[in-house]
Design a protein around this motif. Structure first.
Motif, PDB file in Angstrom:
ATOM      1  N   LEU A 133      27.661 -49.712  89.166  1.00 19.16           N
ATOM      2  CA  LEU A 133      26.879 -48.742  88.403  1.00 19.16           C
ATOM      3  C   LEU A 133      27.659 -48.236  87.192  1.00 19.16           C
ATOM      4  N   GLN A 134      28.956 -48.027  87.374  1.00 14.49           N
ATOM      5  CA  GLN A 134      29.775 -47.563  86.266  1.00 14.49           C
ATOM      6  C   GLN A 134      29.814 -48.574  85.125  1.00 14.49           C
ATOM      7  N   GLN A 135      29.781 -49.858  85.461  1.00 14.86           N
ATOM      8  CA  GLN A 135      29.733 -50.887  84.427  1.00 14.86           C
ATOM      9  C   GLN A 135      28.430 -50.790  83.632  1.00 14.86           C
ATOM     10  N   ARG A 136      27.322 -50.553  84.334  1.00 13.83           N
ATOM     11  CA  ARG A 136      26.049 -50.386  83.644  1.00 13.83           C
ATOM     12  C   ARG A 136      26.054 -49.118  82.786  1.00 13.83           C
ATOM     13  N   PHE A 137      26.733 -48.071  83.284  1.00  9.91           N
ATOM     14  CA  PHE A 137      26.831 -46.836  82.511  1.00  9.91           C
ATOM     15  C   PHE A 137      27.605 -47.073  81.217  1.00  9.91           C
ATOM     16  N   ALA A 138      28.684 -47.844  81.300  1.00  7.06           N
ATOM     17  CA  ALA A 138      29.460 -48.167  80.096  1.00  7.06           C
ATOM     18  C   ALA A 138      28.586 -48.903  79.082  1.00  7.06           C
ATOM     19  N   GLU A 139      27.679 -49.752  79.564  1.00  9.91           N
ATOM     20  CA  GLU A 139      26.774 -50.480  78.666  1.00  9.91           C
ATOM     21  C   GLU A 139      25.797 -49.514  77.981  1.00  9.91           C
ATOM     22  N   ILE A 140      25.314 -48.524  78.734  1.00 12.57           N
ATOM     23  CA  ILE A 140      24.417 -47.522  78.148  1.00 12.57           C
ATOM     24  C   ILE A 140      25.136 -46.726  77.071  1.00 12.57           C
ATOM     25  N   VAL A 141      26.365 -46.314  77.354  1.00 16.86           N
ATOM     26  CA  VAL A 141      27.155 -45.551  76.379  1.00 16.86           C
ATOM     27  C   VAL A 141      27.366 -46.374  75.113  1.00 16.86           C
ATOM     28  N   ALA A 142      27.688 -47.663  75.280  1.00 11.37           N
ATOM     29  CA  ALA A 142      27.900 -48.532  74.126  1.00 11.37           C
ATOM     30  C   ALA A 142      26.612 -48.679  73.308  1.00 11.37           C
ATOM     31  N   SER A 143      25.473 -48.824  73.970  1.00 10.42           N
ATOM     32  CA  SER A 143      24.186 -48.929  73.263  1.00 10.42           C
ATOM     33  C   SER A 143      23.905 -47.658  72.468  1.00 10.42           C
ATOM     34  N   ASP A 144      24.212 -46.521  73.062  1.00  8.02           N
ATOM     35  CA  ASP A 144      23.980 -45.255  72.381  1.00  8.02           C
ATOM     36  C   ASP A 144      24.805 -45.161  71.104  1.00  8.02           C
ATOM     37  N   HIS A 145      26.067 -45.580  71.174  1.00 13.48           N
ATOM     38  CA  HIS A 145      26.919 -45.475  69.985  1.00 13.48           C
ATOM     39  C   HIS A 145      26.513 -46.474  68.901  1.00 13.48           C
ATOM     40  N   ARG A 146      25.889 -47.574  69.296  1.00 13.12           N
ATOM     41  CA  ARG A 146      25.426 -48.537  68.291  1.00 13.12           C
ATOM     42  C   ARG A 146      24.098 -48.108  67.672  1.00 13.12           C
TER      43      ARG A 146
END
Length: 427
Positions: A133-146
């Motif tokens: 789940l934390q890996q998916r959270f990191a992906e969400i954070v990265a999408s937000d910053h892009r």
């Protein structure tokens, strides 16, 4: 004495993220519930279990272990003292075949029963589930910053929050794992909240906020509580409610975490400074940003921090918040200073922040009577951010209106009009 290592216990501890000390403390807490007294176990007690020096703990300890792990102690590799493994003795030839068949048949039956039990038991949840789940959270954070503020980011984060909650009901877990799953659900919900704020969908943001706050309380994790209440302060700042913004941000700033880690204290103070700007309090803004800078300088870069914090908060973000505050206060020269400093240190992955900062910088320059420089700055905002990010689109529309009002007939107005005409309306 047989001191064969207890591999089953070691495997369970590794899977669930427990050290010897943390498992000992968890069992002590369970013993308190069982006996009313602290168990007195420590890391050496658990190391004795792992090493096989203690094969069958005391009755109360076994009960506490089962309460902590949600599995029988025999499944953790412990062997009852009154059940030694049978050691076949030499047999006469005429009976050995029959006894050997019975012995092997008994083992086969036991293995079959154990296999059946494993097949029908509820799935065991572990820290590996949390890690995924934390890996998916990191992906969400990265999408937000892009991209930032997009509805699909909000929807994906919401779906992942639901997934984390559904996982809670799919199997047994220790309290440590359950708390981590609630923290993951709260983190996803807070990302949905932030995407809503960034996309100016404020009613949706309020709904996400309430759900995130409840999940964070169940998790007991300070860092995610800080994130949610800090976001709440930003929500109220954007909706013109500075008193509520101060109150929400104060909840974040007063957490014990901010006394332990100066970087969290710095972020809370920087956002406090932005609220002072919105509240037209220049002295409060200057004081808060000065304290935020001091706290950042005290922070140890080597400290362990959550991925969302590491991904965005640094000197550039502090300057971005200061730019916002001084722009709101009408101190355009100071705002421009922070805008330039932010852009000089902004990390490449902060695409959304780069667009917002560039747009605000253009506003600060235009307000100082520099239409050509301001237009040149605004032209640097990427087309996709200018047309697809709600906040950036709105700020650029306001920039164009201010440019036409203050520099009518200038070449800057013509240049900007030609640039805007090249934009394609988003689908």
């Amino acid at each position: 004495m047989d001191t064969t290592r207890n591999a089953a216990l070691e495997e369970w501890m590794a899977e669930h993220g427990h050290s010897s000390n943390s498992l000992a403390e968890a069992v002590n807490q369970a013993l308190m519930q069982v006996t009313g007294k602290h168990g007195g176990l420590d890391g050496s007690s658990v190391r004795d279990w792992k090493a096989g020096r203690v094969r069958w703990p005391k009755t109360a300890t076994r009960k506490a272990l089962e309460d902590v792990t949600c599995v029988p102690v025999t499944a953790l590799g412990f062997v009852p003292r009154h059940r030694p493994l049978p050691i076949p003795s030499p047999m006469p030839q005429e009976v050995s075949d029959m006894k050997r068949r019975n012995f092997v048949g008994g083992i086969a039956a036991a293995v079959a029963m154990a296999s059946t039990a494993r097949g029908t038991a509820r799935r065991r949840l572990g820290m590996s589930d949390v890690d995924r789940l934390q890996q998916r959270f990191a992906e969400i954070v990265a999408s937000d910053h892009r991209h930032g503020g997009q509805l699909d980011i909000e929807q994906r984060a919401s779906a992942l929050a639901d997934q984390a909650l559904n996982l809670q009901n799919s199997g047994g877990a220790t309290q440590r794992v359950r708390s981590s799953l609630y923290a993951s659900a709260a983190a996803f919900r807070s990302s949905a909240m932030w995407a809503s704020i960034d996309g100016r969908r404020f009613e949706a943001a309020k709904t996400h906020m309430r759900e995130a706050q409840a999940l964070a309380e169940m998790s007991g994790e300070q860092a995610i509580k800080f994130r949610i209440w800090s976001h709440a302060g930003t929500l109220y700042r954007h909706t013109g409610r500075p008193a509520d913004a101060f109150a929400a941000n104060d909840v974040a700033r007063n957490m014990h975490l901010t006394r332990r880690d100066p970087l969290f204290a710095s972020l809370g103070l920087a956002r406090q400074g932005a609220i002072h700007g919105a509240a037209q309090d220049p002295a409060g803004a200057r004081r808060a940003f000065g304290q935020a800078q001091d706290a950042m300088l005290r922070a140890d870069p080597a400290d362990d921090r959550p991925v969302w914090m590491l991904a965005f908060y640094d000197q550039a973000e502090l300057d971005s918040l200061a730019l916002s505050a001084y722009l709101a206060l009408g101190d355009f020269a100071t705002a421009e200073f922070h805008g330039h400093r932010c852009l000089s240190t902004l990390r490449p992955h902060m695409v959304r922040s780069h667009a917002i900062t560039t747009t605000r910088l253009a506003h600060a320059q235009l307000a100082q009577g520099m239409p050509e420089a301001a237009t040149a700055t605004a032209l640097k905002v990427p087309v996709d951010a200018a047309t697809q990010h709600v906040r950036v689109t709105r700020m650029l529309q306001e920039f164009g209106a201010a440019l036409r009002a203050t520099a009518a007939g200038s070449s800057a107005v013509q240049t900007w009009a030609e640039h805007v005409a090249t934009w394609r309306t988003p689908a």
